[in-house]
Scaffold this active site. Structure first.
Site, PDB file in Angstrom:
ATOM      1  N   THR A  13     -86.431  11.421 -23.875  1.00 19.25           N
ATOM      2  CA  THR A  13     -85.325  12.326 -23.524  1.00 19.25           C
ATOM      3  C   THR A  13     -84.396  12.562 -24.719  1.00 19.25           C
ATOM      4  OG1 THR A  13     -85.423  11.488 -21.273  1.00 19.25           O
ATOM      5  CG2 THR A  13     -83.430  12.664 -21.879  1.00 19.25           C
ATOM      6  N   VAL A  14     -83.873  11.470 -25.299  1.00 17.10           N
ATOM      7  CA  VAL A  14     -82.891  11.626 -26.385  1.00 17.10           C
ATOM      8  C   VAL A  14     -83.589  12.040 -27.693  1.00 17.10           C
ATOM      9  CG1 VAL A  14     -81.028  10.516 -27.673  1.00 17.10           C
ATOM     10  CG2 VAL A  14     -81.377   9.949 -25.266  1.00 17.10           C
ATOM     11  N   ALA A  33     -72.997  18.679 -43.634  1.00 20.28           N
ATOM     12  CA  ALA A  33     -73.471  17.450 -44.294  1.00 20.28           C
ATOM     13  C   ALA A  33     -73.561  17.620 -45.811  1.00 20.28           C
ATOM     14  CB  ALA A  33     -74.831  17.066 -43.732  1.00 20.28           C
ATOM     15  N   ARG A  45     -95.328   6.825 -28.699  1.00 24.58           N
ATOM     16  CA  ARG A  45     -96.578   6.245 -28.191  1.00 24.58           C
ATOM     17  C   ARG A  45     -97.358   7.253 -27.350  1.00 24.58           C
ATOM     18  NH1 ARG A  45     -95.759   0.184 -26.708  1.00 24.58           N
ATOM     19  NH2 ARG A  45     -94.020   1.157 -25.722  1.00 24.58           N
ATOM     20  N   GLY A 188     -83.011  12.045 -15.604  1.00 28.45           N
ATOM     21  CA  GLY A 188     -83.105  11.380 -16.917  1.00 28.45           C
ATOM     22  C   GLY A 188     -81.834  10.654 -17.319  1.00 28.45           C
ATOM     23  N   LYS A 206     -72.031  -1.590 -23.234  1.00 29.65           N
ATOM     24  CA  LYS A 206     -71.121  -0.641 -23.888  1.00 29.65           C
ATOM     25  C   LYS A 206     -69.719  -1.251 -24.043  1.00 29.65           C
ATOM     26  CE  LYS A 206     -73.782   3.166 -21.915  1.00 29.65           C
ATOM     27  NZ  LYS A 206     -73.937   4.007 -20.728  1.00 29.65           N
TER      28      LYS A 206
HETATM   29  N1  HSE Z   1     -78.079   5.009 -18.021  1.00 24.81           N
HETATM   30  C1  HSE Z   1     -76.964   5.395 -18.796  1.00 24.81           C
HETATM   31  C2  HSE Z   1     -75.947   6.072 -17.874  1.00 24.81           C
HETATM   32  C3  HSE Z   1     -77.404   6.347 -19.878  1.00 24.81           C
HETATM   33  O1  HSE Z   1     -76.271   6.351 -16.722  1.00 24.81           O
HETATM   34  O2  HSE Z   1     -74.811   6.270 -18.282  1.00 24.81           O
HETATM   35  C4  HSE Z   1     -76.485   6.406 -21.043  1.00 24.81           C
HETATM   36  O3  HSE Z   1     -76.292   5.194 -21.659  1.00 24.81           O
END
Ligand code: HSE
Length: 438
Positions: A13-14, A33, A45, A188, A206
């Site tokens: 995704t990211v 930049a 993979r 996602g 976090k």
């Molecule tokens: N699973 C995390 C969320 C994704 O729902 O915030 C971002 O870190």
């Protein structure tokens, strides 16, 4: 000048979002930049070549991530694999090879950041991790740079989009917990293991990072208290609303005279606070600095493009700093490496908060007095009490109480005594409560 060459680990995704942003905004990013940026080598993979080719320009794709970190052409490695291993080995190998690293991996930084930053310091390279906290919100930059003048007092954040989405849908639409979680997974947002979202582990990763940046302490994930949202009941959401509060899953870190609080748990907050109105998958971080006062940062905390926005901003920062003296870059944890403090992180028993309590009590004279008596003996002051009507034929009623601030250990001892009363049925629901006054 030669373009800066990126090695990209992960095309999920990211990773996909990062290719899209670097391709779509290539001209403007290069103007910022000072160099063109080219994804020269990527590792994934299992991927769908049609999806990847449609995203943008990638030099070569391999299945072997170590081939990317060992590629002598690569200047910056972007790690978007997630998880502890092999992400840690790959990042350390990239550092050993003298490459700068950009990562969105909060678990990796929270658990192994001290070791990774020491290795990076030694090698004179940067490890940038803006995307690890609150997705697209530039909260790391705000704490490390924008608020560098302040003595940070506390931070309170909605830092897990999936959890916030679930609580919002449950409150607004009366939807089922499992049903909303399935939708977040489809979109996602959720972690590979969604218990990381609902049990607060993702938020604790976090918060660990935010606490270190705010207070200049080493990363200590193991000392962060974590409580999830899976036990929140619809009736508590409704009672909280009647009393003028919303329940949010907050990460809170606060400096006190005794030490630093680091805690993730469901929290009642007054519904008028801006942060109480942050709904759905959105994130928000409220930071209180002594000079600036309260500041609020809001935005998408997950998803392909918002997270890529933070990843690419880090790449731009690293490119701008490529020729700078490694000893004069913005320090990884905001404070100079030799200046980290050993201020203790407090155990949850030592933390002081206000509380929402819900208990089921016999509807008989003297019951309320007995409960209030125990709270009084423990020095706990009651702020509000609400008793609901008994249902038809019921002998017990729900009793809701809000208390003033008290240490957790004291509250637990009072609750054990109240639960032992014959007139009180079952376990007491206890949700911490914060005013978040500026
Ligand atoms: N699973 C995390 C969320 C994704 O729902 O915030 C971002 O870190």
């Amino acid at each position: 000048m030669e373009p800066v060459k990126i090695g990209l680990l992960g095309l999920g995704t990211v990773g996909g979002g990062t290719v899209t942003v670097l391709t779509r905004n290539a001209g403007e990013i290069a103007r910022r930049a000072g160099r063109d940026i080219h994804i020269a080598h990527a590792a994934a993979r299992a991927y769908d070549p049609e999806r990847i080719n449609g995203l943008g320009d990638i030099g070569r794709i391999t299945e072997d991530a170590f081939a990317v970190v060992d590629d002598p052409e690569i200047d910056i490695v972007i790690e978007l694999i997630g998880g502890y291993s092999p992400a840690k080995e790959l990042v350390l190998q990239a550092i050993a090879n003298g490459k700068h690293v950009v990562t969105a991996n909060k678990a990796l930084i929270a658990m192994h950041g001290n070791e990774i930053f020491a290795a990076a310091q030694e090698k004179g390279v940067t490890v940038a991790f803006e995307a690890a906290v609150a997705g697209g919100i530039p909260i790391i930059k705000a704490l490390r740079e924008g608020l560098a003048a302040n003595h940070i007092e506390w931070i309170a954040g909605i830092i897990n989009g999936t959890g916030n989405f679930i609580l919002t849908e449950m409150r607004d639409k009366g939807r089922d917990f499992a049903d909303v979680l399935a939708e977040a997974q489809q979109l996602g947002y959720a972690e590979a293991d969604p218990t990381f979202d609902v049990e607060g582990i993702d938020a604790a990763h976090k918060l660990t990072i935010l606490g270190s940046l705010a207070f200049g302490i080493p990363l200590q994930f193991d000392k962060t208290f974590t409580e999830g949202i899976s036990k929140i009941e619809a009736q508590d959401v409704a009672f909280a609303a009647e009393l003028g509060y919303r329940i949010k899953h907050l990460g809170i870190t606060r400096r006190t005279d005794a030490g630093i609080e680091m805690r993730v748990h469901p929290t009642l907050i007054p519904h008028r606070r801006l942060i109480a109105n942050v709904d759905g998958v959105m994130n928000a971080v409220l930071v209180k600095g002594d000079a600036v006062g309260p500041t609020l940062y809001y935005g998408a905390g997950a998803g392909a493009l918002p997270t890529a926005s933070a990843v690419v901003a880090d790449v731009v920062d690293v490119v701008r700093a490529l020729t700078s003296d490694p000893n004069n870059r913005v320090p990884h944890l905001a404070f100079q490496p030799g200046e980290l403090a050993d201020t203790p992180v407090l155990p949850i028993d030592e933390v002081e908060t206000a509380y929402y309590l819900r208990l089921t009590a016999l509807d008989r004279p003297g019951v309320m007095a007995a409960i209030a008596g125990i709270l009084g003996e423990e020095g706990i002051s009651i702020e509000a009490i609400k008793q609901k009507e008994p249902a038809e034929g019921e002998t017990h009623v729900p009793l809701i109480m809000l208390t003033h601030r008290v240490k957790e250990a004291r509250m637990n001892s009072a609750l054990a005594r109240i639960e032992a009363l014959d007139s009180v049925h079952g376990d007491i629901v206890k949700i911490r409560m914060e005013g978040l006054e500026g």
